[in-house]
Design a protein around this motif. Structure first.
Motif, PDB file in Angstrom:
ATOM      1  N   ILE A 212     -45.233  50.458  15.690  1.00  0.00           N
ATOM      2  CA  ILE A 212     -44.256  49.379  15.818  1.00  0.00           C
ATOM      3  C   ILE A 212     -44.496  48.260  14.812  1.00  0.00           C
ATOM      4  O   ILE A 212     -43.551  47.699  14.264  1.00  0.00           O
ATOM      5  N   SER A 213     -45.746  47.928  14.550  1.00  0.00           N
ATOM      6  CA  SER A 213     -46.019  46.812  13.638  1.00  0.00           C
ATOM      7  C   SER A 213     -47.346  46.999  12.920  1.00  0.00           C
ATOM      8  O   SER A 213     -48.341  47.394  13.534  1.00  0.00           O
ATOM      9  N   ASN A 214     -47.340  46.701  11.622  1.00  0.00           N
ATOM     10  CA  ASN A 214     -48.583  46.734  10.848  1.00  0.00           C
ATOM     11  C   ASN A 214     -48.876  45.373  10.214  1.00  0.00           C
ATOM     12  O   ASN A 214     -49.676  45.261   9.297  1.00  0.00           O
ATOM     13  N   SER A 215     -48.197  44.337  10.732  1.00  0.00           N
ATOM     14  CA  SER A 215     -48.387  42.988  10.186  1.00  0.00           C
ATOM     15  C   SER A 215     -48.458  41.979  11.321  1.00  0.00           C
ATOM     16  O   SER A 215     -48.010  42.244  12.440  1.00  0.00           O
ATOM     17  N   ILE A 216     -49.018  40.815  11.000  1.00  0.00           N
ATOM     18  CA  ILE A 216     -49.241  39.815  12.039  1.00  0.00           C
ATOM     19  C   ILE A 216     -49.112  38.415  11.450  1.00  0.00           C
ATOM     20  O   ILE A 216     -49.390  38.198  10.265  1.00  0.00           O
ATOM     21  N   THR A 217     -48.654  37.487  12.268  1.00  0.00           N
ATOM     22  CA  THR A 217     -48.609  36.075  11.895  1.00  0.00           C
ATOM     23  C   THR A 217     -49.576  35.309  12.785  1.00  0.00           C
ATOM     24  O   THR A 217     -49.542  35.457  14.006  1.00  0.00           O
ATOM     25  N   GLN A 229     -59.563  28.961  10.845  1.00  0.00           N
ATOM     26  CA  GLN A 229     -58.415  29.766  10.447  1.00  0.00           C
ATOM     27  C   GLN A 229     -58.845  30.874   9.485  1.00  0.00           C
ATOM     28  O   GLN A 229     -58.356  32.005   9.554  1.00  0.00           O
ATOM     29  N   GLU A 230     -59.771  30.539   8.597  1.00  0.00           N
ATOM     30  CA  GLU A 230     -60.270  31.536   7.647  1.00  0.00           C
ATOM     31  C   GLU A 230     -60.973  32.678   8.374  1.00  0.00           C
ATOM     32  O   GLU A 230     -60.779  33.855   8.043  1.00  0.00           O
ATOM     33  N   GLU A 231     -61.769  32.353   9.390  1.00  0.00           N
ATOM     34  CA  GLU A 231     -62.480  33.378  10.150  1.00  0.00           C
ATOM     35  C   GLU A 231     -61.504  34.297  10.884  1.00  0.00           C
ATOM     36  O   GLU A 231     -61.699  35.513  10.943  1.00  0.00           O
ATOM     37  N   ILE A 232     -60.456  33.711  11.450  1.00  0.00           N
ATOM     38  CA  ILE A 232     -59.458  34.517  12.159  1.00  0.00           C
ATOM     39  C   ILE A 232     -58.759  35.458  11.183  1.00  0.00           C
ATOM     40  O   ILE A 232     -58.554  36.642  11.472  1.00  0.00           O
ATOM     41  N   CYS A 233     -58.397  34.942  10.016  1.00  0.00           N
ATOM     42  CA  CYS A 233     -57.715  35.769   9.015  1.00  0.00           C
ATOM     43  C   CYS A 233     -58.600  36.925   8.556  1.00  0.00           C
ATOM     44  O   CYS A 233     -58.131  38.057   8.391  1.00  0.00           O
ATOM     45  N   LYS A 234     -59.877  36.644   8.352  1.00  0.00           N
ATOM     46  CA  LYS A 234     -60.811  37.707   7.966  1.00  0.00           C
ATOM     47  C   LYS A 234     -60.853  38.790   9.036  1.00  0.00           C
ATOM     48  O   LYS A 234     -60.854  39.986   8.734  1.00  0.00           O
ATOM     49  N   THR A 244     -51.400  39.992   6.922  1.00  0.00           N
ATOM     50  CA  THR A 244     -51.506  38.750   7.685  1.00  0.00           C
ATOM     51  C   THR A 244     -50.804  37.571   7.030  1.00  0.00           C
ATOM     52  O   THR A 244     -51.020  37.273   5.855  1.00  0.00           O
ATOM     53  N   PHE A 245     -49.949  36.924   7.825  1.00  0.00           N
ATOM     54  CA  PHE A 245     -49.357  35.643   7.464  1.00  0.00           C
ATOM     55  C   PHE A 245     -50.104  34.540   8.206  1.00  0.00           C
ATOM     56  O   PHE A 245     -50.574  34.749   9.325  1.00  0.00           O
ATOM     57  N   VAL A 246     -50.174  33.355   7.613  1.00  0.00           N
ATOM     58  CA  VAL A 246     -50.706  32.182   8.300  1.00  0.00           C
ATOM     59  C   VAL A 246     -49.590  31.155   8.409  1.00  0.00           C
ATOM     60  O   VAL A 246     -48.996  30.771   7.398  1.00  0.00           O
ATOM     61  N   LYS A 247     -49.300  30.735   9.625  1.00  0.00           N
ATOM     62  CA  LYS A 247     -48.242  29.748   9.838  1.00  0.00           C
ATOM     63  C   LYS A 247     -48.831  28.350   9.652  1.00  0.00           C
ATOM     64  O   LYS A 247     -49.786  27.976  10.334  1.00  0.00           O
ATOM     65  N   LEU A 248     -48.266  27.598   8.721  1.00  0.00           N
ATOM     66  CA  LEU A 248     -48.759  26.255   8.431  1.00  0.00           C
ATOM     67  C   LEU A 248     -47.964  25.221   9.228  1.00  0.00           C
ATOM     68  O   LEU A 248     -46.750  25.335   9.376  1.00  0.00           O
ATOM     69  N   ASN A 249     -48.657  24.215   9.732  1.00  0.00           N
ATOM     70  CA  ASN A 249     -48.005  23.179  10.524  1.00  0.00           C
ATOM     71  C   ASN A 249     -47.348  22.126   9.628  1.00  0.00           C
ATOM     72  O   ASN A 249     -47.862  21.805   8.549  1.00  0.00           O
ATOM     73  N   PRO A 250     -46.229  21.553  10.065  1.00  0.00           N
ATOM     74  CA  PRO A 250     -45.508  20.572   9.232  1.00  0.00           C
ATOM     75  C   PRO A 250     -46.277  19.285   8.992  1.00  0.00           C
ATOM     76  O   PRO A 250     -45.892  18.486   8.139  1.00  0.00           O
ATOM     77  N   THR A 251     -47.380  19.074   9.722  1.00  0.00           N
ATOM     78  CA  THR A 251     -48.186  17.876   9.484  1.00  0.00           C
ATOM     79  C   THR A 251     -48.820  17.886   8.094  1.00  0.00           C
ATOM     80  O   THR A 251     -49.298  16.848   7.619  1.00  0.00           O
TER      81      THR A 251
END
Length: 286
Positions: A212-217, A229-234, A244-251
């Motif tokens: 169903i999915s081979n990618s993640i945000t 965040q770096e550890e989670i991405c690794k 892997t995508f990383v969602k950035l906050n508008p702040t």
């Protein structure tokens, strides 16, 4: 109206779609003339998958239920960032989680469904999108041309938990998941009974891929340190082997910039807290 979201069974959704289309030529209120039908065979590739349009809903209420995913597909969406799941999935939170009558307000940590319920919503949508594409001839391609992108949060410990790990692994490969197999059996039976318009080959259900999915945000809380965040991405890339995508906050825009934009757009009645920006990841740390 109840503030509890109650998912519908796959059989009920399937019958609802078929009966409504038969009687009114609509699906979930969307008229047939509004269904998006690709008039060429163009597509682009992302993560080794074909995608027919560069459009689709981001994670949120609109990708939390099967019905909303189907509605987005019928109107042209082909890339679906599924609603974020997290280990804390039975919280007592303010309702509605998102209020957007004018400006939008969001309750952090919001979730309406348990992780297992969310998984089942995505599986139901997966089968229905395959079915509708075939039944309504929405694409000129003989292959799947839509993409499901899973989304998880909010810290490494939660993402590594057994609950979230099962969610991830069963979206990567659902071939042994009982709910996936149940939906396949139901769809196959309905085809064999002749209930699906323009479709009489029961093998169609068997050919729907369990991958169903081979990618993640990755979605993290405000204030999550960049090293976390770096550890989670690794972990997601190296251990789970997911694109892997990383969602950035508008702040990241900074307090002064956002405050000025709000003022220019007529939203100066909204009070911002500067510490909400300084406490979060800064632009040079991204």
């Amino acid at each position: 109206m109840s503030d509890i979201m109650r998912p519908l069974a796959f059989e009920k959704l399937l019958n609802w779609i078929l009966e409504e289309y038969k009687k009114h030529r609509t699906i979930f209120g969307i008229p047939e003339e509004k269904f998006y039908k690709k008039n060429d065979d163009y597509y682009f590739e992302i993560f080794g998958e074909k995608c027919e349009t560069p459009l689709g809903p981001a994670a949120g209420p609109h990708t939390q239920t099967t019905q909303n995913i189907v509605a987005a597909f019928l109107t042209g969406g082909r890339f679906f960032e599924l609603k974020t799941v997290q280990i804390l999935d039975e919280l007592d939170i303010e309702k509605p989680c998102i209020e957007a009558t004018d400006e939008g307000y969001n309750t952090e940590w919001s979730t309406e469904l348990t992780v297992s319920q969310a998984y089942e919503e995505y599986v139901k949508a997966w089968f229905l999108l395959h079915l509708l594409n075939e039944m309504l001839h929405l694409s000129k391609s003989s292959e799947r041309t839509f993409v499901f992108n899973m989304s998880v949060g909010y810290d490494l410990k939660g993402i590594q938990s057994a609950k979230i790990d099962k969610f991830i692994e069963d979206l990567k490969d659902a071939s042994q998941n009982e709910f996936f197999l149940k939906c396949k059996r139901i769809l196959k039976t309905e085809i064999e009974k002749g209930k699906i318009p323009f479709l009489n080959n029961a093998d169609f259900a068997e050919k729907i891929s369990p991958e169903i999915s081979n990618s993640i945000t990755l979605s993290t809380m405000h204030g999550c340190p960049p090293e976390d965040q770096e550890e989670i991405c690794k972990y997601l890339m190296e251990k789970k082997h997911l694109h892997t995508f990383v969602k950035l906050n508008p702040t990241l825009h900074g307090y002064e910039y956002v405050q000025n934009v709000f003022k220019q757009l007529g939203y100066d009645h909204i009070t911002l807290k500067e510490e909400s920006f300084t406490h979060d990841m800064q632009y040079d740390e991204r």
